[in-house]
Design a protein around this motif. Structure first.
Motif, PDB file in Angstrom:
ATOM      1  N   TYR A  59      12.352  -1.868   3.192  1.00  0.00           N
ATOM      2  CA  TYR A  59      11.168  -1.693   2.337  1.00  0.00           C
ATOM      3  C   TYR A  59      11.320  -2.276   0.939  1.00  0.00           C
ATOM      4  N   THR A  60      12.427  -2.987   0.695  1.00  0.00           N
ATOM      5  CA  THR A  60      12.700  -3.387  -0.699  1.00  0.00           C
ATOM      6  C   THR A  60      11.626  -4.310  -1.269  1.00  0.00           C
ATOM      7  N   ALA A  61      10.916  -5.042  -0.398  1.00  0.00           N
ATOM      8  CA  ALA A  61       9.859  -5.929  -0.902  1.00  0.00           C
ATOM      9  C   ALA A  61       8.639  -5.135  -1.377  1.00  0.00           C
ATOM     10  N   TYR A  62       8.566  -3.876  -0.980  1.00  0.00           N
ATOM     11  CA  TYR A  62       7.387  -3.066  -1.309  1.00  0.00           C
ATOM     12  C   TYR A  62       7.688  -1.977  -2.337  1.00  0.00           C
ATOM     13  N   CYS A  63       8.911  -1.459  -2.274  1.00  0.00           N
ATOM     14  CA  CYS A  63       9.248  -0.310  -3.113  1.00  0.00           C
ATOM     15  C   CYS A  63      10.700  -0.458  -3.563  1.00  0.00           C
ATOM     16  N   PRO A  64      10.940  -0.780  -4.836  1.00  0.00           N
ATOM     17  CA  PRO A  64      12.328  -0.963  -5.286  1.00  0.00           C
ATOM     18  C   PRO A  64      13.130   0.321  -5.113  1.00  0.00           C
ATOM     19  N   ILE A  95      -1.144  -6.513  -0.414  1.00  0.00           N
ATOM     20  CA  ILE A  95      -2.267  -6.968  -1.242  1.00  0.00           C
ATOM     21  C   ILE A  95      -3.547  -6.204  -0.901  1.00  0.00           C
ATOM     22  N   GLU A  96      -4.469  -6.275  -1.827  1.00  0.00           N
ATOM     23  CA  GLU A  96      -5.828  -5.843  -1.547  1.00  0.00           C
ATOM     24  C   GLU A  96      -6.599  -7.112  -1.212  1.00  0.00           C
ATOM     25  N   GLY A  97      -6.793  -7.359   0.059  1.00  0.00           N
ATOM     26  CA  GLY A  97      -7.454  -8.590   0.474  1.00  0.00           C
ATOM     27  C   GLY A  97      -8.968  -8.395   0.496  1.00  0.00           C
ATOM     28  N   GLN A  98      -9.645  -9.311  -0.180  1.00  0.00           N
ATOM     29  CA  GLN A  98     -11.103  -9.180  -0.235  1.00  0.00           C
ATOM     30  C   GLN A  98     -11.743  -9.848   0.979  1.00  0.00           C
ATOM     31  N   VAL A  99     -12.664  -9.123   1.599  1.00  0.00           N
ATOM     32  CA  VAL A  99     -13.351  -9.670   2.762  1.00  0.00           C
ATOM     33  C   VAL A  99     -14.326 -10.743   2.298  1.00  0.00           C
ATOM     34  N   VAL A 100     -14.125 -11.988   2.759  1.00  0.00           N
ATOM     35  CA  VAL A 100     -15.078 -13.048   2.399  1.00  0.00           C
ATOM     36  C   VAL A 100     -15.978 -13.424   3.579  1.00  0.00           C
ATOM     37  N   ALA A 142      -0.265  -6.331   8.724  1.00  0.00           N
ATOM     38  CA  ALA A 142      -0.532  -4.941   9.092  1.00  0.00           C
ATOM     39  C   ALA A 142      -1.622  -4.453   8.150  1.00  0.00           C
ATOM     40  N   ILE A 143      -2.755  -4.142   8.721  1.00  0.00           N
ATOM     41  CA  ILE A 143      -3.951  -3.913   7.915  1.00  0.00           C
ATOM     42  C   ILE A 143      -4.404  -2.463   8.052  1.00  0.00           C
ATOM     43  N   GLN A 144      -4.791  -1.888   6.923  1.00  0.00           N
ATOM     44  CA  GLN A 144      -5.239  -0.500   6.949  1.00  0.00           C
ATOM     45  C   GLN A 144      -6.684  -0.450   7.443  1.00  0.00           C
ATOM     46  N   VAL A 145      -6.944   0.431   8.379  1.00  0.00           N
ATOM     47  CA  VAL A 145      -8.278   0.455   8.983  1.00  0.00           C
ATOM     48  C   VAL A 145      -8.993   1.776   8.704  1.00  0.00           C
ATOM     49  N   GLN A 146      -8.707   2.329   7.531  1.00  0.00           N
ATOM     50  CA  GLN A 146      -9.424   3.551   7.190  1.00  0.00           C
ATOM     51  C   GLN A 146     -10.872   3.228   6.863  1.00  0.00           C
ATOM     52  N   ASP A 147     -11.700   4.246   6.952  1.00  0.00           N
ATOM     53  CA  ASP A 147     -13.076   4.091   6.500  1.00  0.00           C
ATOM     54  C   ASP A 147     -13.016   3.849   4.990  1.00  0.00           C
ATOM     55  N   PHE A 148     -13.660   2.755   4.548  1.00  0.00           N
ATOM     56  CA  PHE A 148     -13.363   2.256   3.217  1.00  0.00           C
ATOM     57  C   PHE A 148     -14.051   3.041   2.105  1.00  0.00           C
ATOM     58  N   SER A 149     -15.103   3.784   2.469  1.00  0.00           N
ATOM     59  CA  SER A 149     -15.812   4.528   1.430  1.00  0.00           C
ATOM     60  C   SER A 149     -15.105   5.853   1.122  1.00  0.00           C
ATOM     61  N   LYS A 198     -12.426  -4.421  -0.096  1.00  0.00           N
ATOM     62  CA  LYS A 198     -11.011  -4.785  -0.197  1.00  0.00           C
ATOM     63  C   LYS A 198     -10.212  -3.975   0.808  1.00  0.00           C
ATOM     64  N   LEU A 199      -9.383  -4.663   1.565  1.00  0.00           N
ATOM     65  CA  LEU A 199      -8.559  -4.017   2.578  1.00  0.00           C
ATOM     66  C   LEU A 199      -7.086  -4.139   2.187  1.00  0.00           C
ATOM     67  N   SER A 200      -6.344  -3.064   2.428  1.00  0.00           N
ATOM     68  CA  SER A 200      -4.917  -3.089   2.139  1.00  0.00           C
ATOM     69  C   SER A 200      -4.190  -3.825   3.266  1.00  0.00           C
ATOM     70  N   VAL A 201      -3.528  -4.905   2.900  1.00  0.00           N
ATOM     71  CA  VAL A 201      -2.897  -5.765   3.904  1.00  0.00           C
ATOM     72  C   VAL A 201      -1.428  -5.989   3.544  1.00  0.00           C
ATOM     73  N   MET A 202      -0.543  -5.723   4.497  1.00  0.00           N
ATOM     74  CA  MET A 202       0.881  -6.066   4.361  1.00  0.00           C
ATOM     75  C   MET A 202       1.127  -7.354   5.126  1.00  0.00           C
ATOM     76  N   GLY A 203       1.853  -8.279   4.479  1.00  0.00           N
ATOM     77  CA  GLY A 203       2.169  -9.482   5.220  1.00  0.00           C
ATOM     78  C   GLY A 203       2.554 -10.626   4.311  1.00  0.00           C
ATOM     79  N   PRO A 204       2.886 -11.783   4.836  1.00  0.00           N
ATOM     80  CA  PRO A 204       3.018 -12.041   6.266  1.00  0.00           C
ATOM     81  C   PRO A 204       4.265 -11.358   6.837  1.00  0.00           C
ATOM     82  N   LEU A 205       4.157 -10.864   8.069  1.00  0.00           N
ATOM     83  CA  LEU A 205       5.243 -10.097   8.674  1.00  0.00           C
ATOM     84  C   LEU A 205       5.801 -10.820   9.895  1.00  0.00           C
ATOM     85  N   GLY A 206       7.053 -10.539  10.182  1.00  0.00           N
ATOM     86  CA  GLY A 206       7.698 -11.071  11.385  1.00  0.00           C
ATOM     87  C   GLY A 206       8.091 -12.522  11.253  1.00  0.00           C
TER      88      GLY A 206
END
Lengths: 305, 275
Positions: free
Chosen positions: A32-37, B3-8, B40-47, B93-101
Motif C-alpha cells: 500500500y505504500t503508493a497510497y498510504c505512507p 484519483i477522482e476521475g471525472q466522467v466525461v 479498481a473503481i468505487q461503485v457506491q451511489d455517488f449522491s 467524480k469516481l474514485s479510481v485506483m490504477g493503473p493496476l497489475g
C-alpha cells in the motif's frame, strides 16, 4: 490551538499514533505504500505466518455481502523460515512499528513461532491468532476454549521477549471469559475482534460461494458486534485493547476509542479506501481539536463515564 | 495512484439488450497505463456515500489516451455493482485506483494474434493499437454469441484498424458458426507450414483461454492469458485473487491476479485449480 497528542503506549511499545492496519489486509507492508505512507501509521500487523508454508484454500476465497466481506484465504503464507529469511530483513527497515501475527495448529506450532521471533528481530510485538475461522482444526479451537487460549498465550509468553497480543475470536458466547483467560496466560494486550464465521450461497448454482464453504465476515457489517465486545472487555479486564472490526471512517475509529480501545486497526477498510488510515487520522485529530481534547488518549473509554 | 476521475462520457454501447456501457474518465492514470492493466473503481451511489456494495470493481482498460488524459472502460451491467456504476453521470467524480497489475507484453517482431471471446475483447484494443504503432502485424479472432453482440461490442472500431479479423458466433449470425478456436486452429496449422514468428494474447471465458493455450502449446506458439478472479484489495495484500501456476521446477505455486497478473504465461497456468 495546540496540536493533539497522538503518541500511544501499547504493551510497553510506543506508537506514533493509535492507528494500525490489520493482519491479512496489509501484506508484509509493501503493498500500500503508493497510497498510504507507512510513516503515517502507528504500525502495521503483518500477514499471519505458520511454521510451514501454506498455499491456503482454493478459490473463490472472497464473497461480498451487504457492507461486508467474507474471506476464506486459509492462512496462505510463506512459512516461518522463508518469513525470517526473505521478509524480516525488509520488515526491519519499514518506517513504522511492525507486529508479526502467528498462527498454529498445535501448541508446539505456536511455541516454535514464538521462539523464532524475539525483540532482536526488529519486530515491535507478536499478535497471536487464536481465532482463524478458515482452517480446519485450526486456530479457532484455541480461541473458543478459555483453557486452551490461556495455555497457548502462556506458552508463547514463555518463549518470546516481545510483547504478546492475543487476537480473540468473536465466535464465542462469553468474550469477557476469553479475555480473562488470555490475561491469566500473560497477554500484554488484546486484539478485538477477528472475523465472524459466516457463509453465502449462490442461489443460481445452488452451492456455497466460497470454496471453503465458510468464511470470516469483516467490514462495516460487523462493527456493532466489535464495538460491543470492546465495551464489555474494557469494563471487565485491565488490558489495553486494539479495536478492530469494520472501521472504515474516522467516526468508526472514534466510536471504538470511546468504547475503550487504546488503539484502532483498519482492515477491510483499506480495500474500500486505500487512504482510509490517513483520512481517519485527520478525522480523529479534528474531532479532538474541536472538542478540546489535548490527547487522543483522553477519548479511550470515555463513553463509559 | 488514487484519483477522482471525472466522467466525461458514459453511454450505452450498441444494442440495449447487450447491457454494455462505455465510461470515459479524465485523470492522470492514462499517463502510465499499458494494455492489459486495470483499474479498481468505487461503485457506491455517488449522491449518498454508503458501504454497500463494499468493494471496488476491477475493470480492464479498454482505451488509454495519454494526450487527452483519459481512460476508457467498457463493461457489461451484470450485477449490483455495475448497476450502480451505470448511474454515474457526466461530471460525476469516481474514485479510481490504477493503473493496476501487469499488462501484456509485445514481441519485438512478427505477428501478434489476439484471440478472444465475448467481452474479453475489451482490454485487447489498446494492445492492438500499441502493437500496430510498433510495426507488428496484428490479427484478431473473436467469438461472440451473435451479430448483435459483436456489433455492439465495437466491431466497427476493430474494422477501422485495418487488420485481418476472424469472427465466429454461436448462432452463425455473423462469421463462422461455432467456437473461436476452430479458426485459430486452422490458421495455426497453416502457419506451422509457412513458418514465422507468432505470439498469441488471449482474454475471455476460462474454458476458451484454456483451449487457446492448449492449441498454442501444440503448435509451440507463446501465449499470454489474462485471468480473472474475485478481488479484494487489488494491490496484492489480501491474497483473495490467487491463481495456481507451476514454477520451473514443476511445483504448484500461487500468484495474485491483481498484482502479478492479470496477464500470465499460458503454459504456467494450472487451469483446474483456478476458477
Amino acid at each position: 490551538m495546540s496540536p493533539v497528542d497522538f503518541t500511544t503506549q501499547l504493551a510497553g511499545i510506543t506508537l506514533r499514533n493509535p492507528l494500525l492496519t490489520c493482519s491479512g489486509t496489509y501484506g508484509f507492508g509493501e503493498e500500500y505504500t503508493a497510497y498510504c505512507p507507512l510513516e503515517s501509521l502507528g504500525g502495521i500487523t503483518l500477514k499471519g505466518i505458520t511454521p510451514l508454508p501454506r498455499l491456503g484454500n482454493p478459490v473463490p476465497r472472497l464473497a461480498e455481502t451487504p457492507a461486508g466481506l467474507l474471506n476464506a484465504v486459509g492462512l496462505e503464507n510463506p512459512g516461518l523460515d522463508e518469513f525470517v529469511k526473505s521478509y524480516l530483513p525488509k520488515v526491519r527497515m519499514l518506517p513504522t512499528a511492525a507486529i508479526a501475527n502467528i498462527s498454529g495448529f498445535s501448541l508446539e506450532d505456536y511455541v516454535q513461532l514464538a521462539r523464532a521471533l524475539q525483540k532482536d528481530s526488529g519486530l515491535a510485538a507478536l499478535e497471536v491468532n487464536i481465532s482463524c475461522p478458515n482452517v480446519k482444526h485450526g486456530g479457532m479451537h484455541f480461541g473458543t476454549d478459555p483453557q486452551s487460549a490461556q495455555e497457548v498465550i502462556a506458552a508463547v509468553k514463555a518463549e518470546t521477549d516481545l510483547p504478546v497480543i492475543a487476537k480473540l475470536s468473536p465466535n464465542v458466547t462469553d468474550i469477557v471469559g476469553m479475555a480473562r483467560a488470555v490475561q491469566l496466560g500473560g497477554a500484554d494486550a488484546l486484539s478485538l475482534i477477528n472475523t465472524l464465521l459466516g457463509m453465502q450461497i449462490d442461489i443460481h448454482r445452488q452451492r456455497p460461494v466460497l470454496a471453503n464453504t465458510f468464511g470470516g465476515l469483516s467490514g462495516p457489517a460487523i462493527k456493532p458486534v466489535a464495538v460491543r465486545m470492546v465495551w464489555q472487555v474494557f469494563q471487565a479486564v485491565d488490558l489495553p485493547i486494539i479495536g478492530m472490526g469494520g472501521i472504515t471512517t474516522w467516526q468508526d475509529a472514534v466510536e471504538f476509542l470511546l468504547a475503550g480501545a487504546t488503539v484502532v486497526s483498519i482492515g477491510t477498510g483499506n480495500f474500500v479506501n486505500p487512504q482510509a488510515p490517513l483520512e481517519i487520522l485527520k478525522g480523529i485529530n479534528d474531532y479532538c481539536a474541536q472538542r478540546g481534547f489535548a490527547s487522543v488518549r483522553d477519548l479511550v473509554g470515555l463513553a463509559h463515564n | 495512484m488514487l484519483i477522482e476521475g471525472q466522467v466525461v462520457i458514459h453511454e450505452r454501447l450498441g444494442d440495449e439488450d447487450q447491457r454494455l456501457r462505455k465510461l470515459v474518465l479524465k485523470g492522470p492514470i492514462a499517463q502510465t497505463a499499458k494494455a492489459g492493466q486495470f483499474v479498481a473503481i468505487q461503485v457506491q451511489d455517488f449522491s449518498i456515500s454508503s458501504f454497500d456494495p463494499l468493494l471496488r470493481r476491477p475493470i480492464s482498460l479498454a482505451g488509454i489516451s495519454s494526450e487527452r488524459d483519459e481512460i476508457t472502460l467498457l463493461y457489461r451491467i451484470q450485477g449490483r455493482g455495475t448497476e450502480i456504476l451505470a448511474r454515474a453521470k457526466c461530471g460525476d467524480k469516481l474514485s479510481v485506483m490504477g493503473p493496476l497489475g501487469k499488462g501484456f507484453s509485445l514481441p519485438d517482431e512478427g505477428e501478434l494474434w489476439l484471440v478472444t471471446g465475448g467481452i474479453g475483447i475489451f482490454p485487447l484494443y489498446p494492445l492492438a493499437q500499441s502493437a500496430l504503432a510498433q510495426g507488428l502485424t496484428v490479427r484478431l479472432f473473436w467469438g461472440g454469441e451473435n451479430q448483435s453482440f459483436l456489433e455492439s461490442a465495437g466491431l466497427s472500431s476493430w474494422q477501422g484498424l485495418g487488420i485481418p479479423i476472424h469472427l465466429s458466433t454461436l448462432d452463425g449470425s455473423l462469421g463462422q458458426k461455432g467456437l473461436v478456436t476452430v479458426q485459430l486452429k486452422e490458421l495455426l496449422e497453416k502457419h506451422a507450414i509457412s513458418g514465422g514468428k507468432i505470439r498469441v494474447a488471449t482474454c475471455g471465458p476460462k474454458k476458451m483461454m484454456q483451449a487457446v493455450t492448449d492449441l498454442c502449446l501444440d503448435y509451440k506458439v507463446p501465449v499470454e492469458v489474462s485471468l480473472e478472479e474475485r478481488m479484494g484489495c487489488a494491490v496484492g495484500a489480501c491474497l483473495g485473487c490467487v491463481v495456481t501456476l507451476t514454477d520451473e521446477a514443476g511445483t504448484l505455486i500461487h500468484k495474485k491476479v491483481c498484482q502479478d497478473g492479470p496477464v500470465f504465461q499460458g503454459e504456467e497456468v494450472v487451469w483446474d485449480e483456478s476458477c
